[in-house]
Motif scaffolding. Sequence first.
Motif, mmCIF file in Angstrom:
data_model
loop_
_atom_site.group_PDB
_atom_site.id
_atom_site.type_symbol
_atom_site.label_atom_id
_atom_site.label_comp_id
_atom_site.label_asym_id
_atom_site.label_seq_id
_atom_site.Cartn_x
_atom_site.Cartn_y
_atom_site.Cartn_z
ATOM 1 N N VAL A 125 0.844 -1.191 0.000
ATOM 2 C CA VAL A 125 0.000 0.000 0.000
ATOM 3 C C VAL A 125 0.880 1.243 0.000
ATOM 4 N N LEU A 126 0.780 2.043 -1.057
ATOM 5 C CA LEU A 126 1.495 3.310 -1.145
ATOM 6 C C LEU A 126 0.524 4.430 -0.768
ATOM 7 N N ASP A 127 0.691 4.951 0.423
ATOM 8 C CA ASP A 127 -0.185 6.002 0.923
ATOM 9 C C ASP A 127 0.321 7.347 0.399
ATOM 10 N N GLU A 128 -0.391 7.894 -0.580
ATOM 11 C CA GLU A 128 0.038 9.116 -1.258
ATOM 12 C C GLU A 128 -0.809 10.326 -0.855
ATOM 13 N N ALA A 129 -1.036 10.482 0.432
ATOM 14 C CA ALA A 129 -1.853 11.597 0.908
ATOM 15 C C ALA A 129 -1.303 12.947 0.465
ATOM 16 N N TYR A 130 0.021 13.035 0.300
ATOM 17 C CA TYR A 130 0.659 14.303 -0.044
ATOM 18 C C TYR A 130 1.242 14.295 -1.460
ATOM 19 N N VAL A 131 0.792 13.374 -2.283
ATOM 20 C CA VAL A 131 1.375 13.224 -3.620
ATOM 21 C C VAL A 131 1.224 14.482 -4.475
ATOM 22 N N ASP A 132 0.172 15.259 -4.239
ATOM 23 C CA ASP A 132 -0.064 16.458 -5.053
ATOM 24 C C ASP A 132 1.090 17.455 -4.943
ATOM 25 N N PHE A 133 1.738 17.487 -3.781
ATOM 26 C CA PHE A 133 2.810 18.453 -3.546
ATOM 27 C C PHE A 133 4.181 17.918 -3.969
ATOM 28 N N MET A 134 4.257 16.655 -4.282
ATOM 29 C CA MET A 134 5.528 15.988 -4.554
ATOM 30 C C MET A 134 6.064 16.358 -5.934
ATOM 31 N N ASP A 135 7.380 16.521 -6.022
ATOM 32 C CA ASP A 135 8.028 16.764 -7.309
ATOM 33 C C ASP A 135 7.672 15.633 -8.271
ATOM 34 N N TYR B 222 -7.934 26.327 -9.437
ATOM 35 C CA TYR B 222 -7.741 26.568 -8.004
ATOM 36 C C TYR B 222 -6.770 25.553 -7.407
ATOM 37 N N TYR B 223 -6.866 24.321 -7.854
ATOM 38 C CA TYR B 223 -5.959 23.262 -7.402
ATOM 39 C C TYR B 223 -4.505 23.627 -7.713
ATOM 40 N N LEU B 224 -4.242 24.056 -8.931
ATOM 41 C CA LEU B 224 -2.879 24.422 -9.330
ATOM 42 C C LEU B 224 -2.385 25.654 -8.570
ATOM 43 N N LEU B 225 -3.280 26.580 -8.274
ATOM 44 C CA LEU B 225 -2.920 27.754 -7.492
ATOM 45 C C LEU B 225 -2.503 27.346 -6.083
ATOM 46 N N THR B 226 -3.198 26.383 -5.509
ATOM 47 C CA THR B 226 -2.847 25.880 -4.180
ATOM 48 C C THR B 226 -1.448 25.271 -4.177
ATOM 49 N N LEU B 227 -1.148 24.481 -5.206
ATOM 50 C CA LEU B 227 0.174 23.870 -5.292
ATOM 51 C C LEU B 227 1.264 24.937 -5.437
ATOM 52 N N GLU B 228 0.980 25.963 -6.245
ATOM 53 C CA GLU B 228 1.950 27.039 -6.458
ATOM 54 C C GLU B 228 2.212 27.803 -5.160
ATOM 55 N N ARG B 229 1.144 28.124 -4.449
ATOM 56 C CA ARG B 229 1.280 28.839 -3.174
ATOM 57 C C ARG B 229 2.054 28.008 -2.155
ATOM 58 N N THR B 230 1.762 26.720 -2.120
ATOM 59 C CA THR B 230 2.423 25.842 -1.158
ATOM 60 C C THR B 230 3.917 25.743 -1.431
ATOM 61 N N ALA B 231 4.271 25.545 -2.686
ATOM 62 C CA ALA B 231 5.689 25.438 -3.049
ATOM 63 C C ALA B 231 6.437 26.724 -2.716
ATOM 64 N N LYS B 232 5.819 27.851 -3.014
ATOM 65 C CA LYS B 232 6.435 29.143 -2.720
ATOM 66 C C LYS B 232 6.616 29.325 -1.215
ATOM 67 N N GLY B 233 5.590 28.964 -0.445
ATOM 68 C CA GLY B 233 5.655 29.105 1.003
ATOM 69 C C GLY B 233 6.684 28.185 1.632
ATOM 70 N N LEU B 234 6.765 26.966 1.120
ATOM 71 C CA LEU B 234 7.728 26.003 1.654
ATOM 72 C C LEU B 234 9.155 26.485 1.428
ATOM 73 N N SER B 235 9.433 26.983 0.237
ATOM 74 C CA SER B 235 10.762 27.482 -0.079
ATOM 75 C C SER B 235 11.124 28.675 0.809
ATOM 76 N N TYR B 236 10.196 29.579 0.956
ATOM 77 C CA TYR B 236 10.426 30.766 1.776
ATOM 78 C C TYR B 236 10.684 30.397 3.235
ATOM 79 N N LEU B 237 9.817 29.559 3.801
ATOM 80 C CA LEU B 237 9.965 29.176 5.204
ATOM 81 C C LEU B 237 11.284 28.464 5.464
#
Length: 370
Positions: A189-199, A275-290
């Motif tokens: 079982v590959l639990d991909e709960a966070y797969v959307d954010f993954m490279d 909206y989904y793609l905007l969420t991914l973009e915001r998350t990636a930007k926030g992760l890099s900044y933090l």
Amino acid sequence: MKIKIPQNIASITPYPPGKPLDELEREYGIKNSIKLASNENPWGPSPKAIRAIRAELLNLHRYPDGSCHYLIQALADKLGVAPSEIIVGNGSSEVIEFLVKAFVQEGDEVITSHPSFLMYQKIVQVRGGVNHVVPLKDMRHDLGMIKKMVSEKTRLIFLDNPNNPTGTAISPVEIYQFLSDIPESVVVVLDEAYVDFMDKKFHVDAFSLIRNVEKRCPVVFLRTFSKAYGLSGLRVGYGLMAKEVAECLQKVRQPFNINQMAQVGALAALEDEEYYLLTLERTAKGLSYLSQEVDKIGCKSYPSEANFFLIDVQGDADKLYQAMLYKGVIVRSMSAYGFSNFIRVTVGTEEENSRFLSSLADCLGELGYV
């Protein structure tokens, strides 16, 4: 009471729920707190999902669609699989429960990693199964040791990819090699709960792995609407798997397990690609900044393929967690996971990220960590 509680149930430690936000504020005498502890989507769901849920409120007197027909068909169209290869659950955690109910009997073995999602082991214990837990190696799944743990009694292997709480991912090459060494009788079982954010370089071809099951172990992919789609409160998850595996899970699934608000909300969210793609973009930007700013403060951030990351705070994480609570910033101490100097932080909005960094710097100074 004179009821007899089975030992496998009596020995379970209940899953530790967090306190409601307003209760925390009352207890600590704070206001306008921010929560960066549960890996939620800080921007919320698509406005289209909210509108769809509001429109459906007039039908609350009706039972939901027990087959989740429209949601499953939309998922099948988007992912290129057949509807018969999808199972929808009340969160992906319910699909985990289906898997254990369907394939684990008393005495059967299940292999998981530590740390990872706590519910894998708890559900197995309820069933009377035997948990074999393999510690992470360098914060990653120790696939070599997991293979060594496989026996004739092994029924399931759970791998959260990316891992929670470390945010590390398994490469496709590693996964394919691992699967080639696993017996056909074991479900991986590959639990991909966070797969959307993954490279995308870490993405595994789910279609090929659920279809090509001849002389190879079956693979199940778990996904959720709770993270990238911002629907944590509605509890919608799903699994992708071979038709034969899905048929087994259907036998243990309760009717009407997905409420009607969840079905229409998830369907509308799935259709709002912008909206989904905007969420991914915001998350990636926030992760890099933090990550960059945390390192400047004097801590050590760890790379992550999710919407959260680990921080070595150079001191007692529990004390830092408490100090930050008084500033109205809720993070997750990792001491319970064996990382006594680490906290886990979810990417927030720009305002929340700035407030977190300011509070972190203040608390680190007050505690003398940096």
